[in-house]
Scaffold this active site. Structure first.
Site, PDB file in Angstrom:
ATOM      1  N   TYR A   1      -1.501  -0.500  10.397  1.00 40.97           N
ATOM      2  CA  TYR A   1      -1.899  -0.800   9.229  1.00 40.97           C
ATOM      3  C   TYR A   1      -0.456  -0.472   8.314  1.00 40.97           C
ATOM      4  O   TYR A   1       0.054  -1.234   7.489  1.00 40.97           O
ATOM      5  CB  TYR A   1      -2.945  -0.044   8.322  1.00 40.97           C
ATOM      6  CG  TYR A   1      -3.392  -0.347   7.057  1.00 40.97           C
ATOM      7  CD1 TYR A   1      -4.011  -1.640   6.714  1.00 40.97           C
ATOM      8  CD2 TYR A   1      -2.883   0.460   5.914  1.00 40.97           C
ATOM      9  CE1 TYR A   1      -4.163  -2.116   5.241  1.00 40.97           C
ATOM     10  CE2 TYR A   1      -3.190   0.119   4.525  1.00 40.97           C
ATOM     11  CZ  TYR A   1      -3.937  -0.994   4.337  1.00 40.97           C
ATOM     12  OH  TYR A   1      -4.047  -1.378   3.026  1.00 40.97           O
TER      13      TYR A   1
ATOM     14  N   SER B   1       0.914  -1.216  -0.063  1.00 42.72           N
ATOM     15  CA  SER B   1       0.103   0.079  -0.050  1.00 42.72           C
ATOM     16  C   SER B   1       0.768   1.320  -0.018  1.00 42.72           C
ATOM     17  O   SER B   1       2.150   1.184   0.240  1.00 42.72           O
ATOM     18  CB  SER B   1      -0.784  -0.121   1.320  1.00 42.72           C
ATOM     19  OG  SER B   1      -1.516   1.376   1.428  1.00 42.72           O
TER      20      SER B   1
END
Length: 305
Positions: free
Chosen positions: A186, A173
């Site tokens: 995350y 990501s």
């Protein structure tokens, strides 16, 4: 080889690789054929995983689908078969549990064969401030987003090494390139996934296993529901990504053996700037693009999903 000759060699190769990269920007490389390959996709019960399953199947690949959500898997299998592809296998697997991964991996090897394209796509996000994030959810995020990559590689990489053939795809990501507020677990998990994939790629090169390719994918927010509520401050510059577009770009990157794929393209510029600018200047740009507090409006998927 003495210092002068080795330095000269590096300079020549550096110029060659830069020119090669520029040529491929203008003239895309030939896409490899994935027909007959066995493609395993984690998190295939929804979102990007589902789209990748449909697209790989339509290209003639045998797709192996993993997800913890059985209903989601059934839906993906149905969509794959609607496209006329019959070689689809689905397995319920909890990617947060090492033993479950090894158990289901053994099933796949016995019932389908050796996986030749592995796509670690499964992911979860908490979306809370660090001190408000429950310990169990933090651990779960690291287990699914990072540790699962270790166990799937251990399960399927040996066969790839033996055949000197395979492709490892890590869906990381943009959060794996730059930390942001309310996404500590995350960001940490995606930074780790990226570093792990780069390390394995380096290891394969050291082992001269040139037939094993690696693709690391770092997208901005994708409109799949996982980051529901999150909106871009300047959508024309840094848009929320369309799932179909992302899936298509990933397929193309795999077929062209592209090592790293950042989306949208402006992310390449941002990554360069982050590496050379002072910290205060970087924080200023993060604030300008609305990335510093991007997660303030985060809702995520409804619990039933």
């Amino acid at each position: 080889m003495n210092f002068f000759l080795e330095t000269l060699k590096v300079i020549v190769l550096l110029v060659y690789y830069l020119l090669e990269s520029l040529v491929f920007l203008v003239v895309p490389g030939r896409k490899k054929n994935v027909s007959g390959e066995i493609v395993l996709i984690t998190g295939a019960g929804s979102g990007i995983g589902r789209l990748l399953a449909v697209k790989f199947a339509s290209l003639g690949a045998t797709v192996v689908l993993w997800d913890i959500n059985q209903e989601g898997l059934k839906c993906t299998v149905g969509l794959v078969k609607e496209k006329g592809a019959g070689r689809v296998h689905s397995y319920v697997c909890d990617c947060s549990k090492r033993q479950d991964i090894y158990r289901v991996a053994d099933q796949v090897k016995k019932e389908v064969g050796d996986v030749s394209i592995l796509i670690n796509n499964a992911g979860i996000v908490v979306g809370k401030r660090f001190l408000d994030s429950p310990d169990l959810l933090v651990e779960k995020t690291m287990e699914v987003n990072t540790m699962a990559h270790f166990w799937t590689y251990k399960a399927f990489l040996p066969a790839m090494i033996a055949a000197n053939h395979g492709h490892l795809v890590s869906i990381s990501s943009c959060a794996g390139l730059c930390g942001t507020s309310q996404a500590s677990e995350y960001c940490a998990s995606k930074f780790a996934a990226l570093g792990f994939a780069e390390s394995i790629d380096a290891e394969m090169r050291c082992l001269r296993k040139t037939g094993i390719k690696t693709t690391i994918v770092c997208p901005f927010v994708i409109n799949t529901g996982m980051f529901d509520g999150v909106k871009s401050k300047w959508p024309r510059v840094l848009p929320t990504l369309d799932p179909e577009y992302v899936a298509e770009r990933i397929i193309t990157a795999v077929r062209q053996n592209q090592e790293i794929l950042l989306m949208p393209r402006i992310t390449y510029v941002c990554t360069i700037l982050k590496s050379i600018l002072p910290v205060k200047a970087t924080l200023l740009l993060l604030d300008y693009f609305g990335l510093a507090d991007l997660m303030n409006t985060f809702k995520g998927r409804p619990k039933k999903e």
